[in-house]
Enzyme design. Structure first.
Site, PDB file in Angstrom:
ATOM      1  N   HIS A  15       0.843  -1.191   0.000  1.00 60.53           N
ATOM      2  CA  HIS A  15       0.000   0.000   0.000  1.00 60.53           C
ATOM      3  C   HIS A  15       0.877   1.238   0.000  1.00 60.53           C
ATOM      4  O   HIS A  15       2.091   1.175   0.152  1.00 60.53           O
ATOM      5  CB  HIS A  15      -0.976   0.009   1.180  1.00 60.53           C
ATOM      6  CG  HIS A  15      -0.353   0.210   2.526  1.00 60.53           C
ATOM      7  ND1 HIS A  15      -1.063   0.633   3.619  1.00 60.53           N
ATOM      8  CD2 HIS A  15       0.905   0.052   2.981  1.00 60.53           C
ATOM      9  CE1 HIS A  15      -0.287   0.707   4.673  1.00 60.53           C
ATOM     10  NE2 HIS A  15       0.922   0.362   4.314  1.00 60.53           N
ATOM     11  N   CYS A  34       6.034   5.755   4.307  1.00 60.80           N
ATOM     12  CA  CYS A  34       4.793   5.117   3.860  1.00 60.80           C
ATOM     13  C   CYS A  34       4.143   5.844   2.681  1.00 60.80           C
ATOM     14  O   CYS A  34       3.231   5.315   2.058  1.00 60.80           O
ATOM     15  CB  CYS A  34       3.794   5.022   5.007  1.00 60.80           C
ATOM     16  SG  CYS A  34       4.364   3.948   6.341  1.00 60.80           S
ATOM     17  N   HIS A  40       4.894   0.085  -0.600  1.00 60.41           N
ATOM     18  CA  HIS A  40       5.687  -0.746   0.310  1.00 60.41           C
ATOM     19  C   HIS A  40       4.734  -1.798   0.858  1.00 60.41           C
ATOM     20  O   HIS A  40       3.517  -1.679   0.714  1.00 60.41           O
ATOM     21  CB  HIS A  40       6.306   0.089   1.439  1.00 60.41           C
ATOM     22  CG  HIS A  40       5.310   0.642   2.400  1.00 60.41           C
ATOM     23  ND1 HIS A  40       4.514   1.733   2.104  1.00 60.41           N
ATOM     24  CD2 HIS A  40       4.934   0.223   3.630  1.00 60.41           C
ATOM     25  CE1 HIS A  40       3.712   1.975   3.132  1.00 60.41           C
ATOM     26  NE2 HIS A  40       3.940   1.073   4.075  1.00 60.41           N
ATOM     27  N   HIS A  42       3.533  -5.055   3.808  1.00 66.36           N
ATOM     28  CA  HIS A  42       3.487  -5.550   5.178  1.00 66.36           C
ATOM     29  C   HIS A  42       3.015  -6.999   5.176  1.00 66.36           C
ATOM     30  O   HIS A  42       2.281  -7.425   4.288  1.00 66.36           O
ATOM     31  CB  HIS A  42       2.488  -4.746   6.026  1.00 66.36           C
ATOM     32  CG  HIS A  42       2.887  -3.324   6.229  1.00 66.36           C
ATOM     33  ND1 HIS A  42       3.848  -2.949   7.142  1.00 66.36           N
ATOM     34  CD2 HIS A  42       2.446  -2.189   5.642  1.00 66.36           C
ATOM     35  CE1 HIS A  42       3.973  -1.627   7.103  1.00 66.36           C
ATOM     36  NE2 HIS A  42       3.136  -1.147   6.206  1.00 66.36           N
ATOM     37  N   ASP A  80      -4.801 -10.650   0.044  1.00 67.26           N
ATOM     38  CA  ASP A  80      -3.477 -11.272   0.038  1.00 67.26           C
ATOM     39  C   ASP A  80      -2.756 -11.082  -1.294  1.00 67.26           C
ATOM     40  O   ASP A  80      -3.316 -11.319  -2.369  1.00 67.26           O
ATOM     41  CB  ASP A  80      -3.592 -12.767   0.345  1.00 67.26           C
ATOM     42  CG  ASP A  80      -2.240 -13.406   0.647  1.00 67.26           C
ATOM     43  OD1 ASP A  80      -1.385 -12.729   1.267  1.00 67.26           O
ATOM     44  OD2 ASP A  80      -2.040 -14.571   0.272  1.00 67.26           O
ATOM     45  N   HIS A  81      -1.508 -10.638  -1.196  1.00 72.91           N
ATOM     46  CA  HIS A  81      -0.645 -10.380  -2.344  1.00 72.91           C
ATOM     47  C   HIS A  81      -1.278  -9.391  -3.320  1.00 72.91           C
ATOM     48  O   HIS A  81      -1.191  -9.537  -4.532  1.00 72.91           O
ATOM     49  CB  HIS A  81      -0.239 -11.683  -3.038  1.00 72.91           C
ATOM     50  CG  HIS A  81       0.773 -12.440  -2.252  1.00 72.91           C
ATOM     51  ND1 HIS A  81       0.413 -13.266  -1.206  1.00 72.91           N
ATOM     52  CD2 HIS A  81       2.127 -12.457  -2.325  1.00 72.91           C
ATOM     53  CE1 HIS A  81       1.507 -13.786  -0.685  1.00 72.91           C
ATOM     54  NE2 HIS A  81       2.564 -13.305  -1.333  1.00 72.91           N
ATOM     55  N   GLU A 125      -0.066  -4.488  11.779  1.00 73.87           N
ATOM     56  CA  GLU A 125       0.665  -4.076  10.585  1.00 73.87           C
ATOM     57  C   GLU A 125       2.135  -4.473  10.728  1.00 73.87           C
ATOM     58  O   GLU A 125       2.783  -4.846   9.762  1.00 73.87           O
ATOM     59  CB  GLU A 125       0.526  -2.568  10.375  1.00 73.87           C
ATOM     60  CG  GLU A 125       1.020  -2.109   9.034  1.00 73.87           C
ATOM     61  CD  GLU A 125       0.677  -0.669   8.772  1.00 73.87           C
ATOM     62  OE1 GLU A 125      -0.142  -0.420   7.867  1.00 73.87           O
ATOM     63  OE2 GLU A 125       1.229   0.217   9.466  1.00 73.87           O
TER      64      GLU A 125
END
Length: 136
Positions: A15, A34, A40, A42, A80-81, A125
């Site tokens: 994100h 960020c 980037h 998490h 996810d991903h 996070e």
């Protein structure tokens, strides 16, 4: 007698935190690393807590197989991903902060879980940064 059952899950996602109405400099000041225009990622850890009365026939607050499946289909498959900003519709106009992600997750699951049951979302996070949302 109310009992809380918990299910852990995880997803990996990228994100970028930024406000499109601000300059790059202001975004960098407020969001730091960020705000990277290249995003980037998490490794998010999720805890879904469901609280309610124990059903006298099953002994369950909620069938954990059902909760597992809901998390897999409503959250993991959707997040996810993924690049949250680009690939998850809710974040096209909503900044994907941990706070906002937890609210989106709560809303997705709340729609699928019996309203007699209380729902709480805790989203990590990082191992030291996490938020909890209970629908209030």
């Amino acid at each position: 007698m109310k009992v809380t059952v918990n299910r852990k899950a995880h997803f990996n996602a990228a994100h970028r935190l930024y406000n499109a109405d601000w300059t790059d400099a202001r975004n960098a000041t407020v969001f730091g690393k960020c705000a990277n225009p290249n995003y980037h990622g998490h490794n998010y850890e999720l805890i879904v807590a469901v609280k309610g009365e124990i059903h006298p026939e099953t002994g369950f607050v909620m069938d954990m197989k059902v909760l597992k499946q809901l998390i897999e289909t409503e959250i993991e498959a959707e997040f996810d991903h993924k690049n949250l900003n680009e690939e998850v519709p809710e974040f096209k106009t909503l900044n994907p902060t941990a706070e906002n992600i937890s609210v989106v997750i709560w809303n997705k699951l709340r729609a699928k879980i019996d309203t007699n049951l209380e729902l709480s979302i805790t989203l990590y996070e990082t191992p030291r940064n996490f938020v909890t949302y209970c629908g209030e």
